[in-house]
Design an enzyme around this catalytic site. Sequence first.
Site, PDB file in Angstrom:
ATOM      1  N   GLY A   1      41.175  34.886  38.304  1.00  0.00           N
ATOM      2  CA  GLY A   1      39.780  34.577  38.645  1.00  0.00           C
ATOM      3  C   GLY A   1      39.562  34.123  40.076  1.00  0.00           C
ATOM      4  O   GLY A   1      38.566  33.448  40.373  1.00  0.00           O
TER       5      GLY A   1
ATOM      6  N   ASN B   1      38.712  36.008  42.505  1.00  0.00           N
ATOM      7  CA  ASN B   1      37.473  36.667  42.948  1.00  0.00           C
ATOM      8  C   ASN B   1      36.256  35.989  42.349  1.00  0.00           C
ATOM      9  O   ASN B   1      35.228  35.852  43.020  1.00  0.00           O
ATOM     10  CB  ASN B   1      37.501  38.160  42.594  1.00  0.00           C
ATOM     11  CG  ASN B   1      38.342  38.940  43.574  1.00  0.00           C
ATOM     12  OD1 ASN B   1      37.941  39.154  44.711  1.00  0.00           O
ATOM     13  ND2 ASN B   1      39.549  39.337  43.155  1.00  0.00           N
TER      14      ASN B   1
ATOM     15  N   ARG C   1      38.561  49.511  19.530  1.00  0.00           N
ATOM     16  CA  ARG C   1      38.041  49.335  20.881  1.00  0.00           C
ATOM     17  C   ARG C   1      36.503  49.227  20.885  1.00  0.00           C
ATOM     18  O   ARG C   1      35.919  48.395  21.565  1.00  0.00           O
ATOM     19  CB  ARG C   1      38.469  50.558  21.699  1.00  0.00           C
ATOM     20  CG  ARG C   1      38.486  50.354  23.160  1.00  0.00           C
ATOM     21  CD  ARG C   1      39.121  51.567  23.813  1.00  0.00           C
ATOM     22  NE  ARG C   1      40.551  51.406  23.975  1.00  0.00           N
ATOM     23  CZ  ARG C   1      41.102  50.763  25.001  1.00  0.00           C
ATOM     24  NH1 ARG C   1      40.348  50.242  25.931  1.00  0.00           N
ATOM     25  NH2 ARG C   1      42.403  50.652  25.102  1.00  0.00           N
TER      26      ARG C   1
ATOM     27  N   LEU D   1      36.435  50.109  29.349  1.00  0.00           N
ATOM     28  CA  LEU D   1      35.228  50.096  28.518  1.00  0.00           C
ATOM     29  C   LEU D   1      34.807  51.521  28.157  1.00  0.00           C
ATOM     30  O   LEU D   1      34.957  52.447  28.955  1.00  0.00           O
ATOM     31  CB  LEU D   1      34.094  49.382  29.248  1.00  0.00           C
ATOM     32  CG  LEU D   1      34.346  47.902  29.556  1.00  0.00           C
ATOM     33  CD1 LEU D   1      33.210  47.322  30.390  1.00  0.00           C
ATOM     34  CD2 LEU D   1      34.526  47.091  28.275  1.00  0.00           C
TER      35      LEU D   1
ATOM     36  N   ASN E   1      32.493  47.403  39.605  1.00  0.00           N
ATOM     37  CA  ASN E   1      33.911  47.103  39.403  1.00  0.00           C
ATOM     38  C   ASN E   1      34.610  46.969  40.744  1.00  0.00           C
ATOM     39  O   ASN E   1      34.299  47.688  41.691  1.00  0.00           O
ATOM     40  CB  ASN E   1      34.563  48.236  38.599  1.00  0.00           C
ATOM     41  CG  ASN E   1      36.033  47.982  38.322  1.00  0.00           C
ATOM     42  OD1 ASN E   1      36.417  46.872  37.928  1.00  0.00           O
ATOM     43  ND2 ASN E   1      36.879  48.983  38.525  1.00  0.00           N
TER      44      ASN E   1
ATOM     45  N   LEU F   1      37.390  56.056  34.002  1.00  0.00           N
ATOM     46  CA  LEU F   1      38.015  54.879  34.615  1.00  0.00           C
ATOM     47  C   LEU F   1      38.096  54.968  36.149  1.00  0.00           C
ATOM     48  O   LEU F   1      38.575  55.965  36.693  1.00  0.00           O
ATOM     49  CB  LEU F   1      39.429  54.714  34.034  1.00  0.00           C
ATOM     50  CG  LEU F   1      40.229  53.502  34.515  1.00  0.00           C
ATOM     51  CD1 LEU F   1      39.624  52.210  34.000  1.00  0.00           C
ATOM     52  CD2 LEU F   1      41.682  53.618  34.104  1.00  0.00           C
ATOM     53  N   ASP F   2      37.673  53.907  36.814  1.00  0.00           N
ATOM     54  CA  ASP F   2      37.797  53.763  38.273  1.00  0.00           C
ATOM     55  C   ASP F   2      37.255  54.960  39.051  1.00  0.00           C
ATOM     56  O   ASP F   2      37.821  55.344  40.088  1.00  0.00           O
ATOM     57  CB  ASP F   2      39.279  53.530  38.666  1.00  0.00           C
ATOM     58  CG  ASP F   2      39.828  52.240  38.072  1.00  0.00           C
ATOM     59  OD1 ASP F   2      39.048  51.289  37.890  1.00  0.00           O
ATOM     60  OD2 ASP F   2      41.031  52.189  37.787  1.00  0.00           O
TER      61      ASP F   2
ATOM     62  N   GLU G   1      39.406  41.208  49.370  1.00  0.00           N
ATOM     63  CA  GLU G   1      38.491  41.222  48.208  1.00  0.00           C
ATOM     64  C   GLU G   1      37.528  40.045  48.295  1.00  0.00           C
ATOM     65  O   GLU G   1      36.319  40.190  48.048  1.00  0.00           O
ATOM     66  CB  GLU G   1      39.289  41.140  46.901  1.00  0.00           C
ATOM     67  CG  GLU G   1      40.051  42.411  46.589  1.00  0.00           C
ATOM     68  CD  GLU G   1      40.831  42.356  45.281  1.00  0.00           C
ATOM     69  OE1 GLU G   1      41.078  43.412  44.708  1.00  0.00           O
ATOM     70  OE2 GLU G   1      41.213  41.249  44.854  1.00  0.00           O
TER      71      GLU G   1
HETATM   72  C1  GRF Z   1      42.215  41.871  41.879  1.00  0.00           C
HETATM   73  O1  GRF Z   1      43.150  42.273  42.846  1.00  0.00           O
HETATM   74  C2  GRF Z   1      41.403  43.047  41.380  1.00  0.00           C
HETATM   75  O2  GRF Z   1      41.189  44.017  42.348  1.00  0.00           O
HETATM   76  C3  GRF Z   1      42.296  43.578  40.291  1.00  0.00           C
HETATM   77  O3  GRF Z   1      42.833  42.454  39.669  1.00  0.00           O
HETATM   78  C4  GRF Z   1      42.910  41.389  40.614  1.00  0.00           C
HETATM   79  C5  GRF Z   1      42.221  40.208  40.004  1.00  0.00           C
HETATM   80  O4  GRF Z   1      42.419  39.046  40.734  1.00  0.00           O
HETATM   81  N1  GRF Z   1      41.572  44.453  39.403  1.00  0.00           N
HETATM   82  P1  GRF Z   1      41.645  37.707  40.370  1.00  0.00           P
HETATM   83  O5  GRF Z   1      41.731  37.529  38.863  1.00  0.00           O
HETATM   84  O6  GRF Z   1      40.243  37.837  40.834  1.00  0.00           O
HETATM   85  O7  GRF Z   1      42.397  36.618  41.100  1.00  0.00           O
END
Ligand code: GRF
Length: 219
Positions: A12, A14, A65, A93, A107, A144-145, A174
């Site tokens: 977490g 981010n 799922r 998802l 995302n 996905l992505d 990020e």
């Molecule tokens: C990030 O690098 C994101 O891009 C990836 O998982 C990581 C999550 O990091 N999908 P955090 O949980 O926000 O620290």
Amino acid sequence: MKRIVVLISGSGSNLEAIINSCNSNVIYGKVISVISNNPEAYGITRAKESNIDVKIINHKDFLKRIDFDNELEKNLEDLNPDLIVLAGFMRVLGKKITNKFNKKMINLHPSLLPLYPGLNTHEQVLKNKNTLHGISIHYVSPKLDSGPLIAQGEINVKKEENINELSNRIHKIEHLLLPEIINEICIGNIYLDNGKVVFKYSDSIDPTYVPIYKKYHEI
Ligand code: GRF
């Protein structure tokens, strides 16, 4: 003030960057709730420390799922957010939920898409001796992505760099780019229309250079 819900599965960091940016008015929005599919995620502690409501929807409690997706969908409907941010959310998802929220779900992915969708992106970059790596932020689609791209951030891969060092630098960018993009969405400069990302001219976005591409070679 836009209502933001953040979906997490792990550390977490981010999420914390988003919360801090809301608190310092870098984001014109407020995290109204955090949803984690992992009851052990450290991000839950981070959210609680900021007095943010947390819901745990453990995917292991569901046989199928689609049942997990439906429970998530119900919670999101109740919360009625303006924006849903998947920040380190490690569940794929399905079509129903992604179609339902496609205009408001973004995302964060740790690679320069379309390179390396899915897991273990840093490993693949090092294994393939790529000299560039980065992150992508995109609207979510059923595949996905691969939804419509909003922004990317690029770093150089250093010689002899190990996976931890690379992953730490990816996290750093990020934490810079994701809050910035969230704010642009919150203030209406970026939105999805007919499956295409619209970028409105502003001081911070030059619509000639979109999707947004930033180089963080100093990091
Ligand atoms: C990030 O690098 C994101 O891009 C990836 O998982 C990581 C999550 O990091 N999908 P955090 O949980 O926000 O620290």
